[in-house]
Design an enzyme around this catalytic site. Structure first.
Site, short mmCIF file in Angstrom:
data_model
loop_
_atom_site.label_atom_id
_atom_site.label_comp_id
_atom_site.label_asym_id
_atom_site.label_seq_id
_atom_site.Cartn_x
_atom_site.Cartn_y
_atom_site.Cartn_z
N CYS A 277 13.71 36.30 21.29
CA CYS A 277 13.96 36.06 19.79
C CYS A 277 13.80 36.88 18.84
O CYS A 277 13.82 36.82 17.50
CB CYS A 277 13.34 34.44 19.53
SG CYS A 277 14.16 33.31 20.77
N HIS B 255 13.62 33.76 12.35
CA HIS B 255 14.28 33.22 13.35
C HIS B 255 14.17 31.45 13.38
O HIS B 255 13.49 30.87 12.90
CB HIS B 255 13.36 33.59 14.50
CG HIS B 255 13.79 32.84 15.87
ND1 HIS B 255 14.99 32.81 16.14
CD2 HIS B 255 13.20 31.99 16.99
CE1 HIS B 255 15.31 32.39 17.39
NE2 HIS B 255 14.21 31.86 17.82
N ASN C 190 19.54 27.26 17.70
CA ASN C 190 18.77 28.58 17.89
C ASN C 190 19.64 29.43 18.69
O ASN C 190 19.82 29.29 19.99
CB ASN C 190 17.25 28.15 18.69
CG ASN C 190 16.58 29.25 19.10
OD1 ASN C 190 17.03 30.36 19.02
ND2 ASN C 190 15.22 28.97 19.46
N1 ACO Z 1 16.57 13.68 23.02
C1 ACO Z 1 15.80 12.67 23.36
N2 ACO Z 1 14.53 12.54 23.53
C2 ACO Z 1 14.07 13.68 24.17
C3 ACO Z 1 14.79 14.91 23.93
C4 ACO Z 1 16.02 14.93 23.50
N3 ACO Z 1 16.90 16.06 23.48
N4 ACO Z 1 13.87 16.03 24.67
C5 ACO Z 1 12.76 15.26 24.88
N5 ACO Z 1 12.93 13.86 24.38
C6 ACO Z 1 11.76 12.81 24.89
C7 ACO Z 1 10.80 13.34 25.69
O1 ACO Z 1 11.28 13.06 27.09
C8 ACO Z 1 9.58 12.73 25.34
O2 ACO Z 1 9.78 11.23 25.80
P1 ACO Z 1 8.49 10.33 26.39
O3 ACO Z 1 7.46 10.41 25.29
O4 ACO Z 1 9.22 9.06 26.75
O5 ACO Z 1 8.01 11.27 27.56
C9 ACO Z 1 9.69 12.59 24.00
O6 ACO Z 1 10.94 12.97 23.66
C10 ACO Z 1 8.67 13.59 23.29
O7 ACO Z 1 8.97 14.91 24.13
P2 ACO Z 1 8.28 16.26 23.42
O8 ACO Z 1 8.58 17.40 24.36
O9 ACO Z 1 6.72 15.89 23.49
O10 ACO Z 1 8.89 16.22 22.16
P3 ACO Z 1 8.24 17.19 20.94
O11 ACO Z 1 7.93 16.38 19.69
O12 ACO Z 1 7.20 18.38 21.39
O13 ACO Z 1 9.70 17.94 20.56
C11 ACO Z 1 10.66 20.10 20.68
C12 ACO Z 1 10.09 18.84 21.42
C13 ACO Z 1 11.54 19.80 19.81
C14 ACO Z 1 11.29 21.04 21.86
C15 ACO Z 1 9.37 20.74 20.21
O14 ACO Z 1 8.29 20.82 21.06
C16 ACO Z 1 9.68 21.87 19.62
O15 ACO Z 1 10.47 22.35 18.56
N6 ACO Z 1 9.02 23.03 20.13
C17 ACO Z 1 9.06 24.27 19.96
C18 ACO Z 1 10.64 25.05 20.50
C19 ACO Z 1 10.96 26.18 19.91
O16 ACO Z 1 10.77 26.61 18.76
N7 ACO Z 1 11.45 26.94 20.77
C20 ACO Z 1 12.12 28.08 20.42
C21 ACO Z 1 11.26 29.38 19.92
S1 ACO Z 1 11.24 30.73 20.76
C22 ACO Z 1 12.84 30.98 21.15
O17 ACO Z 1 13.66 30.77 20.44
C23 ACO Z 1 13.51 31.33 22.59
#
Ligand code: ACO
Length: 324
Positions: free
Chosen positions: A114, A251, A281
Protein backbone atom coordinates in the site's frame (compact mmCIF):
# COMPACT_ATOMS: atom_id res chain seq x y z
CA UNK A 1 18.66 21.16 -10.91
CA UNK A 2 15.48 19.71 -12.42
CA UNK A 3 12.62 18.44 -10.31
CA UNK A 4 9.41 16.60 -11.16
CA UNK A 5 6.15 18.33 -11.91
CA UNK A 6 2.78 16.55 -12.25
CA UNK A 7 1.41 17.19 -15.75
CA UNK A 8 -1.60 14.88 -15.66
CA UNK A 9 -3.45 12.34 -13.55
CA UNK A 10 -6.09 9.69 -14.19
CA UNK A 11 -7.79 6.67 -12.70
CA UNK A 12 -9.76 3.65 -13.85
CA UNK A 13 -11.87 1.02 -12.13
CA UNK A 14 -13.69 -2.08 -13.41
CA UNK A 15 -17.39 -1.74 -14.37
CA UNK A 16 -18.54 -4.20 -11.72
CA UNK A 17 -19.52 -2.22 -8.60
CA UNK A 18 -20.19 -4.44 -5.58
CA UNK A 19 -22.07 -3.07 -2.56
CA UNK A 20 -21.90 -4.27 1.03
CA UNK A 21 -25.41 -5.69 0.55
CA UNK A 22 -24.19 -7.63 -2.51
CA UNK A 23 -21.34 -9.09 -0.43
CA UNK A 24 -23.70 -10.02 2.38
CA UNK A 25 -25.41 -12.43 -0.01
CA UNK A 26 -22.22 -14.52 -0.31
CA UNK A 27 -20.39 -13.78 2.98
CA UNK A 28 -21.66 -13.70 6.58
CA UNK A 29 -21.49 -9.90 6.89
CA UNK A 30 -23.71 -6.84 6.68
CA UNK A 31 -23.66 -3.23 5.54
CA UNK A 32 -23.86 -1.84 9.07
CA UNK A 33 -20.76 -3.72 10.31
CA UNK A 34 -18.64 -2.82 7.29
CA UNK A 35 -19.73 0.83 7.22
CA UNK A 36 -19.22 1.41 10.95
CA UNK A 37 -15.83 -0.32 11.17
CA UNK A 38 -14.32 0.91 7.90
CA UNK A 39 -16.38 3.58 6.10
CA UNK A 40 -16.54 1.33 3.02
CA UNK A 41 -19.89 1.05 1.18
CA UNK A 42 -18.90 -0.26 -2.27
CA UNK A 43 -15.84 -1.47 -4.18
CA UNK A 44 -15.15 -2.42 -7.82
CA UNK A 45 -14.28 -6.06 -8.58
CA UNK A 46 -12.83 -6.95 -11.95
CA UNK A 47 -14.45 -9.66 -14.06
CA UNK A 48 -12.12 -9.65 -17.04
CA UNK A 49 -9.56 -6.82 -16.76
CA UNK A 50 -6.17 -7.66 -15.30
CA UNK A 51 -3.79 -5.27 -13.51
CA UNK A 52 -2.13 -4.14 -16.77
CA UNK A 53 -5.53 -3.41 -18.38
CA UNK A 54 -6.61 -1.13 -15.54
CA UNK A 55 -3.14 0.45 -15.52
CA UNK A 56 -3.40 1.24 -19.24
CA UNK A 57 -6.82 2.85 -18.87
CA UNK A 58 -5.57 5.04 -15.99
CA UNK A 59 -2.39 5.89 -17.95
CA UNK A 60 -4.37 6.97 -21.02
CA UNK A 61 -6.40 9.33 -18.86
CA UNK A 62 -3.24 10.80 -17.32
CA UNK A 63 -1.70 11.25 -20.79
CA UNK A 64 -4.89 12.94 -21.97
CA UNK A 65 -4.97 15.17 -18.87
CA UNK A 66 -1.33 16.17 -19.49
CA UNK A 67 -1.93 17.04 -23.16
CA UNK A 68 1.41 15.54 -24.18
CA UNK A 69 2.57 13.28 -26.98
CA UNK A 70 3.15 9.89 -25.26
CA UNK A 71 6.29 9.46 -27.36
CA UNK A 72 8.15 11.66 -24.83
CA UNK A 73 7.61 9.09 -22.06
CA UNK A 74 10.91 7.44 -21.12
CA UNK A 75 9.94 5.62 -17.93
CA UNK A 76 6.99 3.54 -16.72
CA UNK A 77 6.84 2.22 -13.16
CA UNK A 78 3.90 0.12 -12.04
CA UNK A 79 3.49 -0.22 -8.29
CA UNK A 80 1.53 -3.42 -7.68
CA UNK A 81 1.32 -6.47 -5.45
CA UNK A 82 -1.00 -8.21 -7.94
CA UNK A 83 0.93 -8.21 -11.24
CA UNK A 84 -0.52 -10.01 -14.28
CA UNK A 85 2.36 -12.52 -13.99
CA UNK A 86 5.71 -13.04 -12.28
CA UNK A 87 7.25 -12.00 -15.60
CA UNK A 88 7.30 -9.99 -17.72
CA UNK A 89 6.70 -7.06 -15.42
CA UNK A 90 3.33 -5.31 -15.69
CA UNK A 91 5.09 -2.10 -16.74
CA UNK A 92 6.38 -3.83 -19.89
CA UNK A 93 2.84 -5.01 -20.69
CA UNK A 94 1.63 -1.44 -20.20
CA UNK A 95 4.34 -0.14 -22.55
CA UNK A 96 3.21 -2.63 -25.21
CA UNK A 97 -0.52 -1.90 -24.76
CA UNK A 98 0.20 1.84 -25.07
CA UNK A 99 2.00 1.11 -28.39
CA UNK A 100 5.23 2.56 -27.00
CA UNK A 101 7.37 -0.58 -27.39
CA UNK A 102 9.74 0.94 -29.89
CA UNK A 103 11.00 3.87 -27.93
CA UNK A 104 13.88 3.88 -25.45
CA UNK A 105 12.48 3.47 -21.99
CA UNK A 106 13.14 2.25 -18.44
CA UNK A 107 10.25 0.13 -17.17
CA UNK A 108 9.83 -1.93 -14.04
CA UNK A 109 7.35 -3.01 -11.36
CA UNK A 110 7.74 -2.17 -7.73
CA UNK A 111 6.05 -3.97 -4.83
CA UNK A 112 5.75 -1.81 -1.74
CA UNK A 113 2.15 -2.95 -1.09
CA UNK A 114 0.00 0.00 0.00
CA UNK A 115 3.05 2.30 0.13
CA UNK A 116 4.12 1.18 -3.37
CA UNK A 117 2.85 4.21 -5.23
CA UNK A 118 4.83 6.58 -2.99
CA UNK A 119 7.98 4.45 -3.34
CA UNK A 120 7.53 4.74 -7.13
CA UNK A 121 6.99 8.49 -6.89
CA UNK A 122 10.12 8.87 -4.75
CA UNK A 123 12.10 6.73 -7.21
CA UNK A 124 10.99 8.83 -10.17
CA UNK A 125 11.93 12.01 -8.30
CA UNK A 126 15.47 10.62 -7.85
CA UNK A 127 15.64 9.47 -11.50
CA UNK A 128 14.58 12.92 -12.69
CA UNK A 129 17.05 14.70 -10.41
CA UNK A 130 19.85 12.47 -11.70
CA UNK A 131 18.74 13.20 -15.30
CA UNK A 132 18.18 9.52 -16.11
CA UNK A 133 14.53 10.15 -16.90
CA UNK A 134 12.61 13.14 -18.23
CA UNK A 135 8.97 12.03 -18.45
CA UNK A 136 7.52 9.18 -16.40
CA UNK A 137 4.25 7.36 -16.01
CA UNK A 138 3.86 6.34 -12.37
CA UNK A 139 1.01 3.90 -11.97
CA UNK A 140 -0.50 2.14 -8.96
CA UNK A 141 -2.65 -0.73 -10.21
CA UNK A 142 -4.23 -3.69 -8.43
CA UNK A 143 -6.59 -6.58 -8.99
CA UNK A 144 -6.67 -7.51 -5.32
CA UNK A 145 -9.77 -9.65 -5.91
CA UNK A 146 -7.30 -12.26 -7.27
CA UNK A 147 -5.84 -12.73 -3.79
CA UNK A 148 -8.95 -12.36 -1.63
CA UNK A 149 -10.30 -15.31 0.30
CA UNK A 150 -14.07 -14.84 0.06
CA UNK A 151 -14.53 -17.20 3.01
CA UNK A 152 -12.61 -14.75 5.26
CA UNK A 153 -15.02 -11.95 6.12
CA UNK A 154 -12.28 -10.10 8.04
CA UNK A 155 -10.44 -9.28 4.80
CA UNK A 156 -12.76 -9.92 1.83
CA UNK A 157 -14.96 -6.91 2.53
CA UNK A 158 -12.10 -4.42 2.71
CA UNK A 159 -10.44 -4.47 -0.69
CA UNK A 160 -11.23 -3.48 -4.28
CA UNK A 161 -9.64 -3.33 -7.74
CA UNK A 162 -8.50 -0.20 -9.59
CA UNK A 163 -5.63 1.87 -10.96
CA UNK A 164 -4.38 5.44 -10.74
CA UNK A 165 -1.65 7.17 -12.71
CA UNK A 166 0.51 10.31 -12.62
CA UNK A 167 2.26 11.67 -15.71
CA UNK A 168 5.32 13.43 -14.30
CA UNK A 169 7.90 15.48 -16.15
CA UNK A 170 11.26 17.10 -15.41
CA UNK A 171 11.19 20.88 -14.98
CA UNK A 172 13.82 23.42 -13.99
CA UNK A 173 11.14 25.65 -12.40
CA UNK A 174 9.41 23.05 -10.24
CA UNK A 175 9.31 23.21 -6.43
CA UNK A 176 11.36 20.36 -4.90
CA UNK A 177 9.30 17.60 -3.27
CA UNK A 178 10.05 16.26 0.23
CA UNK A 179 9.86 12.56 1.05
CA UNK A 180 9.94 10.20 4.01
CA UNK A 181 9.91 6.40 4.14
CA UNK A 182 10.47 3.80 6.84
CA UNK A 183 10.06 0.03 7.23
CA UNK A 184 9.67 -2.42 10.09
CA UNK A 185 10.37 -5.80 8.51
CA UNK A 186 9.91 -7.95 11.59
CA UNK A 187 6.14 -7.34 11.55
CA UNK A 188 5.85 -9.00 8.13
CA UNK A 189 3.34 -11.62 9.33
CA UNK A 190 0.78 -8.90 10.20
CA UNK A 191 -0.17 -8.52 6.54
CA UNK A 192 1.05 -11.09 4.03
CA UNK A 193 0.41 -13.78 1.43
CA UNK A 194 2.26 -17.06 0.89
CA UNK A 195 4.98 -17.03 -1.74
CA UNK A 196 6.25 -19.76 -4.01
CA UNK A 197 8.06 -22.53 -2.14
CA UNK A 198 11.63 -23.50 -2.85
CA UNK A 199 11.77 -26.77 -4.78
CA UNK A 200 7.96 -26.61 -5.12
CA UNK A 201 8.01 -28.81 -8.21
CA UNK A 202 9.74 -31.60 -6.26
CA UNK A 203 7.28 -31.55 -3.38
CA UNK A 204 3.56 -31.91 -2.98
CA UNK A 205 2.89 -28.63 -1.17
CA UNK A 206 -0.21 -28.71 1.03
CA UNK A 207 -1.94 -25.81 2.66
CA UNK A 208 -0.41 -22.93 0.73
CA UNK A 209 -2.80 -20.38 -0.73
CA UNK A 210 -2.37 -17.17 -2.70
CA UNK A 211 -4.67 -15.34 -0.27
CA UNK A 212 -4.05 -12.15 1.64
CA UNK A 213 -3.94 -12.64 5.42
CA UNK A 214 -4.20 -9.83 7.92
CA UNK A 215 -4.14 -9.37 11.68
CA UNK A 216 -6.67 -6.55 11.56
CA UNK A 217 -6.21 -5.06 15.00
CA UNK A 218 -2.41 -5.16 14.83
CA UNK A 219 -2.55 -3.40 11.45
CA UNK A 220 -4.98 -0.85 12.89
CA UNK A 221 -2.60 -0.01 15.76
CA UNK A 222 0.37 0.16 13.40
CA UNK A 223 -1.52 2.37 10.94
CA UNK A 224 -2.44 5.00 13.53
CA UNK A 225 1.20 5.33 14.59
CA UNK A 226 2.55 5.15 11.04
CA UNK A 227 0.27 7.76 9.47
CA UNK A 228 1.03 10.30 12.20
CA UNK A 229 4.77 9.55 12.03
CA UNK A 230 4.87 9.85 8.22
CA UNK A 231 3.00 13.17 8.32
CA UNK A 232 5.16 14.65 11.09
CA UNK A 233 8.47 13.46 9.58
CA UNK A 234 7.86 14.85 6.12
CA UNK A 235 6.66 18.18 7.51
CA UNK A 236 9.77 18.38 9.68
CA UNK A 237 12.01 17.79 6.65
CA UNK A 238 10.14 20.37 4.57
CA UNK A 239 10.39 23.23 7.08
CA UNK A 240 6.65 23.82 6.73
CA UNK A 241 4.15 23.69 9.56
CA UNK A 242 1.11 21.43 9.75
CA UNK A 243 -1.13 24.50 9.26
CA UNK A 244 0.44 25.09 5.86
CA UNK A 245 -0.76 21.71 4.53
CA UNK A 246 -3.80 22.29 2.33
CA UNK A 247 -4.77 18.67 1.71
CA UNK A 248 -3.71 15.22 2.90
CA UNK A 249 -4.27 12.38 0.45
CA UNK A 250 -3.85 9.17 2.45
CA UNK A 251 -3.94 5.50 1.57
CA UNK A 252 -7.65 4.62 1.70
CA UNK A 253 -7.72 1.69 4.14
CA UNK A 254 -10.16 2.71 6.81
CA UNK A 255 -11.96 5.96 7.70
CA UNK A 256 -11.61 5.21 11.43
CA UNK A 257 -7.80 5.14 11.18
CA UNK A 258 -7.85 8.62 9.65
CA UNK A 259 -10.36 9.87 12.22
CA UNK A 260 -8.02 8.78 15.04
CA UNK A 261 -5.02 10.44 13.39
CA UNK A 262 -6.87 13.71 12.75
CA UNK A 263 -8.05 13.82 16.38
CA UNK A 264 -4.62 13.01 17.77
CA UNK A 265 -2.89 15.62 15.60
CA UNK A 266 -5.63 18.17 16.07
CA UNK A 267 -5.80 18.51 12.30
CA UNK A 268 -9.17 18.97 10.54
CA UNK A 269 -10.51 15.68 9.18
CA UNK A 270 -12.04 17.73 6.34
CA UNK A 271 -8.51 18.21 4.93
CA UNK A 272 -8.11 14.42 4.49
CA UNK A 273 -9.34 13.28 1.08
CA UNK A 274 -11.39 10.12 1.60
CA UNK A 275 -13.08 7.95 -1.02
CA UNK A 276 -12.89 4.47 0.51
CA UNK A 277 -16.69 4.60 0.75
CA UNK A 278 -16.79 4.10 -3.04
CA UNK A 279 -13.56 2.22 -3.87
CA UNK A 280 -12.63 0.26 -0.72
CA UNK A 281 -8.92 -0.32 -0.18
CA UNK A 282 -7.14 -0.58 -3.56
CA UNK A 283 -3.62 -0.82 -2.05
CA UNK A 284 -1.03 0.86 -4.30
CA UNK A 285 -3.79 2.38 -6.46
CA UNK A 286 -5.59 4.18 -3.65
CA UNK A 287 -3.48 7.35 -3.43
CA UNK A 288 -3.39 8.14 -7.19
CA UNK A 289 -7.11 7.32 -7.50
CA UNK A 290 -7.91 9.68 -4.62
CA UNK A 291 -5.64 12.39 -6.08
CA UNK A 292 -7.15 12.11 -9.57
CA UNK A 293 -10.71 12.11 -8.24
CA UNK A 294 -9.98 15.13 -6.01
CA UNK A 295 -8.51 16.96 -9.00
CA UNK A 296 -11.55 16.12 -11.12
CA UNK A 297 -13.75 17.55 -8.33
CA UNK A 298 -11.76 20.82 -8.41
CA UNK A 299 -10.21 20.29 -4.95
CA UNK A 300 -6.61 20.59 -6.15
CA UNK A 301 -5.14 23.91 -7.28
CA UNK A 302 -1.79 25.37 -8.18
CA UNK A 303 0.51 26.40 -5.30
CA UNK A 304 -1.22 24.05 -2.84
CA UNK A 305 0.83 21.94 -0.43
CA UNK A 306 -0.49 18.40 -0.83
CA UNK A 307 0.76 15.66 1.48
CA UNK A 308 0.49 12.04 0.31
CA UNK A 309 0.77 9.33 2.97
CA UNK A 310 0.84 5.54 2.63
CA UNK A 311 1.12 2.56 4.98
CA UNK A 312 0.82 -1.18 4.62
CA UNK A 313 2.51 -4.55 4.24
CA UNK A 314 6.22 -4.67 4.91
CA UNK A 315 5.38 -3.00 7.19
CA UNK A 316 6.25 0.11 5.20
CA UNK A 317 5.04 3.66 5.72
CA UNK A 318 5.86 6.64 3.52
CA UNK A 319 4.93 10.22 2.75
CA UNK A 320 5.60 12.81 0.07
CA UNK A 321 4.95 16.52 0.29
CA UNK A 322 4.27 18.13 -3.05
CA UNK A 323 3.95 21.83 -3.76
CA UNK A 324 1.90 22.08 -6.93
N1 ACO B 1 -18.79 -8.66 8.97
C1 ACO B 1 -19.37 -8.94 10.17
N2 ACO B 1 -18.65 -9.30 11.25
C2 ACO B 1 -17.32 -9.38 11.10
C3 ACO B 1 -16.68 -9.12 9.88
C4 ACO B 1 -17.47 -8.76 8.78
N3 ACO B 1 -16.96 -8.48 7.57
N4 ACO B 1 -15.35 -9.30 10.03
C5 ACO B 1 -15.15 -9.63 11.31
N5 ACO B 1 -16.34 -9.69 11.97
C6 ACO B 1 -16.60 -10.02 13.37
C7 ACO B 1 -15.51 -10.89 13.96
O1 ACO B 1 -15.71 -12.24 13.68
C8 ACO B 1 -15.67 -10.57 15.43
O2 ACO B 1 -16.75 -11.31 15.93
P1 ACO B 1 -16.71 -11.92 17.43
O3 ACO B 1 -16.59 -10.73 18.34
O4 ACO B 1 -17.99 -12.66 17.53
O5 ACO B 1 -15.49 -12.79 17.45
C9 ACO B 1 -16.06 -9.10 15.43
O6 ACO B 1 -16.57 -8.82 14.13
C10 ACO B 1 -14.91 -8.18 15.75
O7 ACO B 1 -13.82 -8.55 14.91
P2 ACO B 1 -12.48 -7.73 14.95
O8 ACO B 1 -11.52 -8.32 13.95
O9 ACO B 1 -12.05 -7.58 16.37
O10 ACO B 1 -13.00 -6.32 14.41
P3 ACO B 1 -12.29 -4.94 14.43
O11 ACO B 1 -13.06 -3.99 15.21
O12 ACO B 1 -10.83 -5.07 14.73
O13 ACO B 1 -12.42 -4.52 12.91
C11 ACO B 1 -11.08 -4.39 10.94
C12 ACO B 1 -11.79 -5.31 11.91
C13 ACO B 1 -12.10 -3.53 10.23
C14 ACO B 1 -10.35 -5.26 9.92
C15 ACO B 1 -10.10 -3.51 11.74
O14 ACO B 1 -9.28 -4.29 12.58
C16 ACO B 1 -9.24 -2.69 10.84
O15 ACO B 1 -9.71 -1.83 10.14
N6 ACO B 1 -7.90 -2.95 10.83
C17 ACO B 1 -7.02 -2.27 9.98
C18 ACO B 1 -7.10 -2.95 8.66
C19 ACO B 1 -6.46 -2.15 7.58
O16 ACO B 1 -6.50 -0.95 7.58
N7 ACO B 1 -5.88 -2.89 6.66
C20 ACO B 1 -5.33 -2.38 5.53
C21 ACO B 1 -4.07 -1.59 5.80
S1 ACO B 1 -2.71 -2.10 4.92
C22 ACO B 1 -3.20 -2.42 3.43
O17 ACO B 1 -3.89 -1.62 2.92
C23 ACO B 1 -2.86 -3.70 2.75
Amino acid sequence: MSHPVILGVGYAVPDNKVSNDDLSKVIDTNDEWITERTGIKTRYISKDENTSDLAVRAALKAIDDAHIDPKVIDCIIVATLTPDAMMPCTAALVQAKLNLSHQRMMVFDLNGACSGFLLALQTVDALIQSAQVTTALIIGSETLSKILDYTDRGTAVLFGDGAGAFLVSSSSNAHPWTHFVNTQGDLEDTLSTDGLSLNASLKNIQGETPYLRMKGQAVFRFAIRAVEDAIRQVILKSNLSLDEIDLIIPHQANARILGHVADKMNFPLSKFVMNMDEFGNTSSASIPIAFAQAKAKGLIHKDMHVLLVGFGAGLIWASSLIEL
